[in-house]
Design a protein around this motif. Structure first.
Motif, PDB file in Angstrom:
ATOM      1  N   LEU A 215      -2.746 -10.524 -10.659  1.00 46.45           N
ATOM      2  CA  LEU A 215      -2.031  -9.269 -10.874  1.00 46.45           C
ATOM      3  C   LEU A 215      -2.638  -8.132 -10.060  1.00 46.45           C
ATOM      4  O   LEU A 215      -1.929  -7.357  -9.411  1.00 46.45           O
ATOM      5  CB  LEU A 215      -2.034  -8.907 -12.360  1.00 46.45           C
ATOM      6  CG  LEU A 215      -1.137  -9.745 -13.274  1.00 46.45           C
ATOM      7  CD1 LEU A 215      -1.362  -9.361 -14.733  1.00 46.45           C
ATOM      8  CD2 LEU A 215       0.331  -9.571 -12.904  1.00 46.45           C
ATOM      9  N   ASN A 216      -3.958  -8.027 -10.098  1.00 43.41           N
ATOM     10  CA  ASN A 216      -4.616  -6.942  -9.376  1.00 43.41           C
ATOM     11  C   ASN A 216      -4.561  -7.138  -7.871  1.00 43.41           C
ATOM     12  O   ASN A 216      -4.379  -6.174  -7.118  1.00 43.41           O
ATOM     13  CB  ASN A 216      -6.076  -6.815  -9.833  1.00 43.41           C
ATOM     14  CG  ASN A 216      -6.193  -6.148 -11.190  1.00 43.41           C
ATOM     15  OD1 ASN A 216      -5.937  -4.966 -11.333  1.00 43.41           O
ATOM     16  ND2 ASN A 216      -6.579  -6.911 -12.193  1.00 43.41           N
ATOM     17  N   ALA A 217      -4.715  -8.380  -7.424  1.00 43.68           N
ATOM     18  CA  ALA A 217      -4.670  -8.638  -5.984  1.00 43.68           C
ATOM     19  C   ALA A 217      -3.289  -8.333  -5.410  1.00 43.68           C
ATOM     20  O   ALA A 217      -3.168  -7.707  -4.355  1.00 43.68           O
ATOM     21  CB  ALA A 217      -5.054 -10.088  -5.697  1.00 43.68           C
ATOM     22  N   VAL A 218      -2.238  -8.765  -6.134  1.00 43.06           N
ATOM     23  CA  VAL A 218      -0.879  -8.518  -5.650  1.00 43.06           C
ATOM     24  C   VAL A 218      -0.533  -7.035  -5.764  1.00 43.06           C
ATOM     25  O   VAL A 218       0.066  -6.448  -4.848  1.00 43.06           O
ATOM     26  CB  VAL A 218       0.134  -9.374  -6.425  1.00 43.06           C
ATOM     27  CG1 VAL A 218       1.559  -9.011  -6.028  1.00 43.06           C
ATOM     28  CG2 VAL A 218      -0.119 -10.851  -6.161  1.00 43.06           C
ATOM     29  N   GLY A 219      -0.907  -6.418  -6.906  1.00 45.67           N
ATOM     30  CA  GLY A 219      -0.566  -5.016  -7.127  1.00 45.67           C
ATOM     31  C   GLY A 219      -1.327  -4.058  -6.229  1.00 45.67           C
ATOM     32  O   GLY A 219      -0.761  -3.446  -5.317  1.00 45.67           O
ATOM     33  N   TRP A 220      -2.638  -3.936  -6.477  1.00 46.20           N
ATOM     34  CA  TRP A 220      -3.454  -2.978  -5.726  1.00 46.20           C
ATOM     35  C   TRP A 220      -3.720  -3.450  -4.300  1.00 46.20           C
ATOM     36  O   TRP A 220      -3.826  -2.624  -3.385  1.00 46.20           O
ATOM     37  CB  TRP A 220      -4.787  -2.759  -6.428  1.00 46.20           C
ATOM     38  CG  TRP A 220      -4.712  -2.249  -7.821  1.00 46.20           C
ATOM     39  CD1 TRP A 220      -5.142  -2.877  -8.954  1.00 46.20           C
ATOM     40  CD2 TRP A 220      -4.181  -0.990  -8.264  1.00 46.20           C
ATOM     41  NE1 TRP A 220      -4.903  -2.120 -10.070  1.00 46.20           N
ATOM     42  CE2 TRP A 220      -4.312  -0.943  -9.665  1.00 46.20           C
ATOM     43  CE3 TRP A 220      -3.586   0.086  -7.605  1.00 46.20           C
ATOM     44  CZ2 TRP A 220      -3.886   0.142 -10.417  1.00 46.20           C
ATOM     45  CZ3 TRP A 220      -3.161   1.174  -8.363  1.00 46.20           C
ATOM     46  CH2 TRP A 220      -3.314   1.194  -9.745  1.00 46.20           C
ATOM     47  N   GLY A 221      -3.833  -4.751  -4.111  1.00 48.70           N
ATOM     48  CA  GLY A 221      -4.299  -5.257  -2.824  1.00 48.70           C
ATOM     49  C   GLY A 221      -3.238  -5.615  -1.816  1.00 48.70           C
ATOM     50  O   GLY A 221      -3.534  -5.716  -0.622  1.00 48.70           O
ATOM     51  N   ILE A 222      -1.977  -5.815  -2.257  1.00 48.58           N
ATOM     52  CA  ILE A 222      -0.925  -6.206  -1.311  1.00 48.58           C
ATOM     53  C   ILE A 222       0.261  -5.237  -1.359  1.00 48.58           C
ATOM     54  O   ILE A 222       0.631  -4.645  -0.341  1.00 48.58           O
ATOM     55  CB  ILE A 222      -0.446  -7.638  -1.600  1.00 48.58           C
ATOM     56  CG1 ILE A 222      -1.593  -8.632  -1.403  1.00 48.58           C
ATOM     57  CG2 ILE A 222       0.723  -8.002  -0.689  1.00 48.58           C
ATOM     58  CD1 ILE A 222      -1.227 -10.062  -1.704  1.00 48.58           C
ATOM     59  N   LEU A 223       0.857  -5.062  -2.544  1.00 49.62           N
ATOM     60  CA  LEU A 223       2.032  -4.204  -2.637  1.00 49.62           C
ATOM     61  C   LEU A 223       1.712  -2.743  -2.326  1.00 49.62           C
ATOM     62  O   LEU A 223       2.524  -2.049  -1.697  1.00 49.62           O
ATOM     63  CB  LEU A 223       2.649  -4.318  -4.035  1.00 49.62           C
ATOM     64  CG  LEU A 223       3.359  -5.630  -4.349  1.00 49.62           C
ATOM     65  CD1 LEU A 223       3.917  -5.604  -5.762  1.00 49.62           C
ATOM     66  CD2 LEU A 223       4.470  -5.903  -3.349  1.00 49.62           C
ATOM     67  N   MET A 224       0.537  -2.270  -2.759  1.00 44.81           N
ATOM     68  CA  MET A 224       0.197  -0.870  -2.506  1.00 44.81           C
ATOM     69  C   MET A 224       0.044  -0.587  -1.005  1.00 44.81           C
ATOM     70  O   MET A 224       0.628   0.377  -0.493  1.00 44.81           O
ATOM     71  CB  MET A 224      -1.072  -0.499  -3.272  1.00 44.81           C
ATOM     72  CG  MET A 224      -1.290   0.989  -3.434  1.00 44.81           C
ATOM     73  SD  MET A 224      -0.019   1.819  -4.431  1.00 44.81           S
ATOM     74  CE  MET A 224      -0.470   1.322  -6.090  1.00 44.81           C
ATOM     75  N   PRO A 225      -0.720  -1.400  -0.255  1.00 40.83           N
ATOM     76  CA  PRO A 225      -0.754  -1.184   1.208  1.00 40.83           C
ATOM     77  C   PRO A 225       0.613  -1.381   1.854  1.00 40.83           C
ATOM     78  O   PRO A 225       0.967  -0.672   2.800  1.00 40.83           O
ATOM     79  CB  PRO A 225      -1.748  -2.253   1.690  1.00 40.83           C
ATOM     80  CG  PRO A 225      -2.582  -2.582   0.519  1.00 40.83           C
ATOM     81  CD  PRO A 225      -1.681  -2.433  -0.669  1.00 40.83           C
ATOM     82  N   VAL A 260      -1.522  -2.065 -13.744  1.00 43.32           N
ATOM     83  CA  VAL A 260      -1.757  -1.729 -15.155  1.00 43.32           C
ATOM     84  C   VAL A 260      -1.807  -2.994 -16.005  1.00 43.32           C
ATOM     85  O   VAL A 260      -2.635  -3.116 -16.920  1.00 43.32           O
ATOM     86  CB  VAL A 260      -0.661  -0.771 -15.663  1.00 43.32           C
ATOM     87  CG1 VAL A 260      -0.750  -0.604 -17.180  1.00 43.32           C
ATOM     88  CG2 VAL A 260      -0.790   0.582 -14.985  1.00 43.32           C
ATOM     89  N   ALA A 261      -0.932  -3.960 -15.685  1.00 42.90           N
ATOM     90  CA  ALA A 261      -0.978  -5.240 -16.404  1.00 42.90           C
ATOM     91  C   ALA A 261      -2.320  -5.935 -16.170  1.00 42.90           C
ATOM     92  O   ALA A 261      -2.912  -6.498 -17.100  1.00 42.90           O
ATOM     93  CB  ALA A 261       0.174  -6.131 -15.950  1.00 42.90           C
ATOM     94  N   GLY A 262      -2.787  -5.886 -14.915  1.00 43.98           N
ATOM     95  CA  GLY A 262      -4.103  -6.453 -14.622  1.00 43.98           C
ATOM     96  C   GLY A 262      -5.213  -5.704 -15.344  1.00 43.98           C
ATOM     97  O   GLY A 262      -6.181  -6.304 -15.814  1.00 43.98           O
ATOM     98  N   ILE A 326      -8.038   2.394  -0.660  1.00 41.11           N
ATOM     99  CA  ILE A 326      -9.439   2.026  -0.403  1.00 41.11           C
ATOM    100  C   ILE A 326     -10.103   1.493  -1.662  1.00 41.11           C
ATOM    101  O   ILE A 326     -10.750   0.433  -1.649  1.00 41.11           O
ATOM    102  CB  ILE A 326     -10.208   3.243   0.155  1.00 41.11           C
ATOM    103  CG1 ILE A 326      -9.650   3.638   1.526  1.00 41.11           C
ATOM    104  CG2 ILE A 326     -11.703   2.932   0.255  1.00 41.11           C
ATOM    105  CD1 ILE A 326     -10.190   4.946   2.055  1.00 41.11           C
ATOM    106  N   LEU A 327      -9.944   2.206  -2.781  1.00 47.35           N
ATOM    107  CA  LEU A 327     -10.570   1.772  -4.034  1.00 47.35           C
ATOM    108  C   LEU A 327     -10.003   0.435  -4.513  1.00 47.35           C
ATOM    109  O   LEU A 327     -10.744  -0.411  -5.027  1.00 47.35           O
ATOM    110  CB  LEU A 327     -10.366   2.834  -5.114  1.00 47.35           C
ATOM    111  CG  LEU A 327     -11.163   4.133  -4.954  1.00 47.35           C
ATOM    112  CD1 LEU A 327     -10.795   5.128  -6.054  1.00 47.35           C
ATOM    113  CD2 LEU A 327     -12.669   3.855  -4.996  1.00 47.35           C
ATOM    114  N   GLY A 328      -8.685   0.247  -4.333  1.00 44.49           N
ATOM    115  CA  GLY A 328      -8.065  -1.005  -4.760  1.00 44.49           C
ATOM    116  C   GLY A 328      -8.629  -2.199  -4.024  1.00 44.49           C
ATOM    117  O   GLY A 328      -8.967  -3.223  -4.631  1.00 44.49           O
TER     118      GLY A 328
END
Length: 401
Positions: A215-225, A260-262, A326-328
């Motif tokens: 969840l965190n990798a897809v959310g903060w790490g892929i979709l956000m960029p 948020v789910a992550g 950056i933080l993600g």
């Protein structure tokens, strides 16, 4: 040309996401693990608690059992142990293999019979022969190797216990007496590989960790960029307006929802691991949650393009946005260090980041080419209008000024 470029962007991003998911879900926590010593075991099991894994090779004719017990997420100030209980399920009566890194940097491995709940894990002989006992510690992971000579019933099932706890002056201290530390026991069939926790629980914690990481990798790490790339580069095409804006909002909102789910699964994991705290990882997660909420709130306060406050809003939006990016990414690598998964997980994510970076560089070049071409065309038009006018020289000078 504009629509064609947009289609290529969507196609490339789809390939990247497919690559991530296919790599992520094809992995197994223990089956694809490669030991640095090139040792190979015929079976393995993801133990349901305490981030632990057991690899083994069992020879029924000689009742010889070669094992490698792995405990990830370890610090040098903690001990780990794996044990067999020949007489019952539970801690008392267990025949344990214990290991930890000493203050001088060496790793100690020894046997310890457990005779009471107040044990200090004193060294002693077990009820069965043990040979080739050793241990390694690196990358926050401790591994215990040993060969056991057992007397197992015809079902080839044994009672196992695994544990971890604190060290004090190179002496094992009492482990936590709640949560996963009192659930880390069960049965193991050496032939079928079936592993059951005593409580009947499945590998729910391992699943929660996998879900938390994905969840965190897809959310903060892929979709956000990806949302940032859409906002920066798609709006250069007039035909993409306002589609780029809605794509950007959809991408960033989805990223925040997944994040948020992550975050929620991380809180749940923390409640299941009393005494285990990852301060930096948790602090960054709280910052991401807060900054992301402020970014979404800023959407409601977005002034029109010609409003006098639009410049300040842009500065606020861009600053927070790049800070979240950056933080993600930093926190995803922090999480990978904590979970200590197979290297392929980290390599896959690095590959996705590199692909997104390359895509951004290519689009940056295309964007500048388009902008410079438009500027050159605009200059030529103004020059042409100035020369054809009644005061051509003044017109040119006026543009240049």
């Amino acid at each position: 040309m504009d629509r064609s470029t947009a289609r290529y962007m969507v196609m490339i991003l789809g390939i990247l996401l497919s690559l991530f998911f296919s790599t992520t879900f094809a992995q197994s926590s223990c089956a694809n693990y490669n030991f640095a010593s090139n040792k190979v075991f015929s079976s393995c099991s993801d133990l349901p608690y305490l981030d632990s894994y057991l690899h083994w090779t069992y020879n029924p004719s000689s009742q010889s059992l070669q094992i490698a017990f792995r405990k990830t997420g370890m610090s040098s100030s903690r001990w780990a142990a794996w044990a067999i209980n020949p007489i019952s399920q539970g801690m008392v009566g267990s025949q344990a293999l214990v290991a930890f890194q000493k203050s001088d940097g060496t790793v100690r491995a020894y046997t310890s019979p457990i005779t009471s709940y107040q044990t200090g894990l004193q060294e002693g002989d077990l009820s069965f022969p043990v040979s080739d006992l050793s241990a390694t510690y690196s990358n926050n992971e401790i591994i215990i190797f040993a060969t056991l000579k057992l007397q197992i019933n015809s079902s080839s099932t044994l009672n196992q216990v695994w544990q971890e706890g604190p060290l004090s002056n190179d002496n094992p201290g009492m482990h936590t007496t709640s949560g996963p530390n009192v659930q880390s026991m069960g049965t193991l069939n050496l032939l079928s590989g079936e592993s059951k926790a005593t409580s009947g629980a499945s590998n729910s914690k391992t699943k929660y960790k996998n879900v938390h990481g994905v969840l965190n990798a897809v959310g903060w790490g892929i979709l956000m960029p990806l949302g940032a790339i859409i906002a920066r580069y798609m709006k250069v095409f007039p035909s993409a307006d306002p589609a780029w804006f809605y794509l950007h909002i959809t991408c960033q909102s989805s990223a925040y929802i997944l994040g948020v789910a992550g975050f929620g699964t991380g809180l749940h994991l923390g409640s299941q691991s009393p005494g285990v705290t990852y301060t930096v990882h948790r602090g960054i997660a709280i910052a991401l949650f807060s900054l992301g909420l402020l970014q979404l709130s800023a959407l409601l306060m977005r002034p029109k393009k010609d409003h006098k406050w639009r410049t300040y809003w842009n500065f606020y939006h861009y600053s927070f946005g790049y800070g979240i990016l950056i933080l993600g990414i930093i926190n995803i690598f922090k999480g990978l260090d904590i979970l200590s998964p197979e290297k392929k997980w980290k390599h896959a994510y690095i590959g996705i980041l590199v692909s997104l970076a390359c895509l951004a560089v290519i689009l940056e070049v295309i964007t500048w080419c388009i902008v410079l071409r438009r500027k050159k065309s605009a200059n030529a038009n103004k020059l042409s209008h100035g020369l054809n006018g009644t005061n051509g020289v003044n017109g040119v000078n006026g543009y240049g000024a």
